[in-house]
Design a protein around this motif. Structure first.
Motif, short mmCIF file in Angstrom:
data_model
loop_
_atom_site.label_atom_id
_atom_site.label_comp_id
_atom_site.label_asym_id
_atom_site.label_seq_id
_atom_site.Cartn_x
_atom_site.Cartn_y
_atom_site.Cartn_z
N THR A 15 49.08 42.15 35.57
CA THR A 15 48.65 40.91 36.47
C THR A 15 48.03 41.52 37.69
OG1 THR A 15 50.69 39.46 36.22
CG2 THR A 15 49.46 39.13 38.29
N GLN A 16 46.69 41.19 38.06
CA GLN A 16 46.10 41.76 39.22
C GLN A 16 46.27 40.75 40.42
OE1 GLN A 16 42.18 41.80 37.84
NE2 GLN A 16 42.28 43.36 36.41
N ARG A 17 46.74 41.26 41.39
CA ARG A 17 47.09 40.73 42.77
C ARG A 17 46.11 41.15 43.71
NH1 ARG A 17 52.81 40.28 44.58
NH2 ARG A 17 52.94 38.63 42.89
N GLU A 56 45.98 35.95 42.11
CA GLU A 56 46.65 36.53 40.71
C GLU A 56 45.72 35.98 39.86
OE1 GLU A 56 50.59 36.12 40.26
OE2 GLU A 56 51.12 37.53 41.65
N ASN A 57 44.94 36.93 39.02
CA ASN A 57 44.22 36.57 37.74
C ASN A 57 43.26 35.52 38.16
OD1 ASN A 57 45.30 38.79 36.25
ND2 ASN A 57 47.13 37.42 35.70
#
Length: 74
Positions: A15-17, A56-57
């Motif tokens: 997950t990219q935050r 996130e995403n």
């Protein structure tokens, strides 16, 4: 891929935050946001109307605190 790399990948969260600044909230459920490097994009969600938000995403997940940003060159 090696077995060790597969095990490491299963442990790490993909997950990219990111913290962004809300520019405008669109009527179609999306939001125009600006990143700290001044790039901009459209993300899903309209729950944060102004200030900073967590993304996130590619989806807004909530409001973020507005804190000062300082970049230090090393």
């Amino acid at each position: 891929m090696s077995n060790t790399l597969n095990r490491l990948g299963s442990v790490l969260d993909r997950t990219q935050r990111t913290i962004v600044t809300v520019v405008t909230v669109n009527s179609n459920g999306t939001t125009h946001v600006q990143y700290s490097d001044s790039s901009q994009s459209i993300v899903l969600g309209d729950s944060v109307e102004s200030g900073a938000a967590y993304v996130e995403n590619g989806r807004i997940v909530g409001a973020a605190p507005t804190l000062p940003y300082t970049e230090i060159e090393v």
